[in-house]
Structure formats: C-alpha cells, structure tokens
Scaffold this active site. Structure first.
Site, PDB file in Angstrom:
ATOM      1  CG  HIS A 186      11.791 -16.805 -30.359  1.00 59.41           C
ATOM      2  ND1 HIS A 186      12.120 -17.733 -29.414  1.00 59.41           N
ATOM      3  CD2 HIS A 186      12.118 -15.600 -29.825  1.00 59.41           C
ATOM      4  CE1 HIS A 186      12.605 -17.124 -28.335  1.00 59.41           C
ATOM      5  NE2 HIS A 186      12.604 -15.834 -28.574  1.00 59.41           N
TER       6      HIS A 186
ATOM      7  CD  GLU B 246      24.300 -22.486 -30.366  1.00 55.09           C
ATOM      8  OE1 GLU B 246      24.019 -22.960 -31.492  1.00 55.09           O
ATOM      9  OE2 GLU B 246      24.178 -23.121 -29.295  1.00 55.09           O
TER      10      GLU B 246
END
Ligand code: HEC
Length: 464
Positions: free
Chosen positions: A243, A337
C-alpha cells in the site's frame, strides 16, 4: 390422479439419479475451487495465474504451501487464513493449487488476447497494437515533448523509448526497495518540462528493514537523473511492503498531487492527520507546502495533506474539462472506489467501506457517515484498480471526456462514461489483455497503457 402420482414419482426418481450422477462427477475440488475464487483470485489470478511457472518464495512442497496459506505473510500483503478456514479446508486449497498448476501452462494465458483484428466495442472500433514488449512490471508511463516514452519498472529499471529504437536505460535511479508492492513506481513530467527538464519519480525508499513512499525530483539530461532532491518522504516508515499508493499528477495551477497508501495500517494511519499514509497530498513543484492547504493551521497535522481516509490510491487523473483531480483506490475484498478529490475532505477508510476483510469477516458495517465522502463509483468485487486517465483530443470522439481505469485483477480497461461530471455507465475494454498498470494519453492523441505478466506497452488505435 394415480397417473400424476406415478409421474411425480418418476420425476423424483430421475431427479435423484441426476443429482447423484452430478455429485459423483463433480470432483471434490468444488469447495476449494469456490473458496479460491472468492478468497484468493483477487490477488493470485482467476486461473491460478500467479502460481503457474512460479518462482516460489516460501517453497512449493505441500507443507510449505499449507503453511503459507495458514499463517500468511502480512508484511508482504498475504493474509493469514487460519481463522477463515479449518486445516482441512486449507489442505484442500493446497491440493487445488498444486494439482491445478500441473494442468495449466503459461501458454494458456499468453494466448488469451488476440492482437490481430479489429475490436468492436459499444461505440467505437479499434485495434490494439503492441508498442514495447519484454518488460517486467511497467508501473508508470509518461511522454516527453518529442514523443519519447518514459517507462518505469517496479524492479527499479527506468527506460526511455523512441519508436524504432531499442530501449535506452536512464541512469541515476535512486535505490528502491523492490519487494512486495514496492519499488520504482510512477513518473511525471513538470508542466514546464521543456524549459526546466524536471521530472518526478515515486518509489519505495528503504531504510534498514523498513521503507516508505518517497518522491524524487530530478533533471533528466542525456538519459541521466541529475540535481536530485527527495521532495517528500512519507512518515512513518514501516516494515510492511504494501500500500504505497504513489501516483503523481499536476493540476492546472502547477500543484503536484500525489497519493500515499495506508501502508497496511488502517487503524493507525488514514483517519489520523499526524502521518502521510492513506492520504492525497498537494505540494508545490519543489515539495514545499502551499499556504492554503487545508490543514496547515491544524496543530500536529502534516501540512501537505489535501484529503484523507484513503486506502491505497493507484490512480490520479486531472479532468481536462474541469481541472478537477479524480482518484481511484484499491478496496479490500470489494469496495474499490472512484473519488472526486476535494480539499480537506475525508473519504472514510476504514470507518465506511463497501468491502470486507480478505478473511471474509467484516471490519465495519456502515457504508456511509456524516462528514465522510461517498465514492462516485465503487466496485464489488474489487477490480484492483490501477492507472487512470481522461480521454481527450479528437481520436476517440465517442469516448471523449470519459475516464479510463485499469484492472489488475480482471485484466481489462474500464471505460467510465461521463456526463455532467458524473459517472453514468461502464464498459469493459480489451478483456484478458494482462494486468493493467498504467494508462496515459500520448501526444499523438492515442491511448497508451501498460500491462504486466508479461510486461508490455500497448496503444489503442481507432479503426476507420
Ligand atoms: C491481498 C492479496 C492476497 C490474497 C487475497 C491472497 N494472497 Fe496469497 N500471497 C499474496 C502475496 C502478496 C504473497 C507473497 C508473495 C508475493 O509477493 O508474490 C502471497 C503468497 C502466497 C503463497 C506463497 C507463495 C510463494 O511464492 O511461496 C501462497 C501459497 C498463497 N499466497 C496462497 C494464497 C491462497 C490459497 C489464498 C486464498 C485463500 C491467498 N493466497 C490469498 C497476496 C494475496
């Protein structure tokens, strides 16, 4: 009446036989197959792809694979499944993988996408052309004013490509921690590159056993990076190799936007303003902090933060029509998203989410909350979104103004149809082309994109 009864009995009889036969023919892989698809395919490929011809890191004996699944490698982004599955189920998954890879060869995947021929999509016909091949993981793409292409590879290689020539190596790349999801990542030109020669690289910067997302600015001269300066080094460093986020994009006013992922610490980082992780930042071209950034006067807050509550944004794109910055981010299992990035806003991770844990458990049961932004679009299941760009220019009239997002997992480009600054539909383009990493528009007005496994750069050429 009797007839009906007999008929009913007959149906029941046949039904039982059919059910029995089906059950017998259905291999005992039914459960592991379903489990694999639901729990593992998002990261390892729908058809065991990441296990075929694998250079195993932790070993491919039955016991080693079993242990990998059971205990996981959280620092590298492999979840532990000891709570999700029983030992027997983990054993079945182990069999499923080890038996499965014996019957699938690499060619099976290579043959998937046919590059010869015209593709008819909903509103356009086009061809896909390979521009560069033989790459590793081509993470970032940028174009020099003369049309040459810059390509980063996650391993740390950095190339300049000119049509008709072989790849030119660019020297002076900083040391990168190329493990897990880290390495050399995005590349972006200064809006004024023609005069100042500045380029920007994002990468995972090592320090001992830890690493962080860092942004380097350097001058590109004669295929060398000179006058180097690290203009942002995300805090804190972490031993987790996941990440990093790290897309770069300039807005119209010359601010540099950049994304940093939550580094796998969702409970510490994204909702707290005292660190860089799980945020989208806005800085001047030299890394200094704009005075009108939303949190410059908040005590203890990192001044470069522009928006927060993000998980791992790996797409940033400026809408040429409005100048606004759009982003997409990886959700966990479900809940990728697309967001319209606004100053000072909280995008909710991990308080609100449309996803669940990789293990199948829930970490939140709410998808909306006062004071937290809703996505413009979300994907369940996760497509593993990477690379984002707006279509502009005149080569693709039917797609003009639309947003293109890459899918690592399902290996396609999502064309998000835009109307009045809203996403109103989605079309899947170039299915099975490979794990899509980055998408950019070239100066020739064509859409270029990179894929991995094997690493290539393609372009989409409209057909007459
Ligand atoms: C969130 C992504 C993710 C999910 C979900 C996931 N894995 Fe992994 N897995 C990884 C990563 C990352 C590694 C570390 C090796 C690497 O970097 O390729 C790994 C490693 C492994 C290994 C060891 C491979 C080796 O080279 O030694 C096995 C076996 C494995 N995973 C099986 C599974 C199974 C089975 C599931 C589903 C129950 C699963 N994984 C789900 C990301 C994931």
């Amino acid at each position: 009446m009797k007839k009906f009864l007999l008929f009913g009995l007959l149906i029941l009889f046949i039904g039982t036989i059919v059910a029995f036969a089906l059950k017998k023919d259905e291999p005992s892989f039914e459960n592991p197959k379903a489990h694999y698809k639901e729990y593992c395919a998002g990261c390892h490929g729908e058809q065991l792809k990441s296990f075929v011809n694998r250079k195993w890191i932790y070993g491919n004996s039955w016991n080693e694979v079993f242990a990998s699944i059971k205990e996981g490698y959280p620092d590298d982004g492999m979840p532990a499944y000891d709570t999700a599955f029983t030992d027997q189920q983990i054993g079945e998954l182990t069999d499923y993988i080890l038996n499965g890879i014996e019957s699938i060869t690499q060619e099976y995947f290579d043959d998937d996408f046919d590059l010869s021929g015209i593709i008819e999509s909903e509103e356009m016909k086009f061809e896909v052309e390979e521009v560069v091949g033989n790459l590793g993981v081509p993470w970032g793409l940028a174009f020099l004013p003369n049309g040459d292409m810059l390509i980063t590879e996650r391993s740390g290689k950095f190339h300049r490509y000119r049509a008709g020539e072989k790849l030119h190596a660019i020297r002076g790349v900083p040391e990168v921690a190329a493990r897990g999801q880290g390495g050399l990542m995005d590349v972006e030109l200064h809006p004024n590159f023609s005069e100042n020669k500045w380029i920007y690289l994002s990468y995972s910067k090592p320090k001992g056993n830890e690493q962080t997302t860092a942004i380097l600015r350097a001058k590109l001269e004669n295929d060398r990076l000179i006058d180097q300066k690290v203009i942002l080094e995300a805090a804190p460093y972490s031993s987790r190799r996941i990440h990093f986020g790290s897309r770069l994009e300039f807005d119209r006013s010359g601010y540099l936007f950049l994304s940093v992922g939550d580094r796998g610490r969702r409970d510490q980082n994204p909702q707290s303003l005292d660190n860089h992780c799980g945020k989208i930042h806005r800085v001047h071209d030299d890394g200094s902090i704009p005075e009108d950034n939303p949190f410059v006067n908040t005590s203890g807050a990192v001044g470069s933060i522009y928006s927060y509550g993000h998980r791992n944004p790996q797409g940033l794109a400026r809408n040429p029509a409005t100048g606004q910055i759009w982003a997409h981010e990886h959700g966990p299992r479900g809940g990728d998203e697309v967001n319209l990035i606004q100053k000072g806003k909280n995008y909710g991770w991990p308080v609100i989410s449309y996803g669940i844990n990789y293990s199948g458990t829930q970490f939140t049961n709410i998808t909306e909350k006062e004071g937290m932004m809703q996505p413009e679009l979300y994907w369940v299941p996760s497509i593993a979104a990477c690379g984002l760009t707006f279509v502009h220019g005149d080569r693709y009239p039917a797609w003009k103004g639309d947003l293109l997002a890459g899918s690592l997992r399902f290996q396609y480009i999502a064309r998000l149809k835009m109307e009045n600054n809203k996403i109103v539909g989605e079309e899947k383009l170039v299915s099975n082309i490979g794990r899509v990493r980055d998408i950019k528009m070239g100066h020739d007005g064509l859409i270029y994109f990179t894929v991995e496994g094997p690493g290539r750069v393609f372009r989409i050429v409209p057909a007459p």
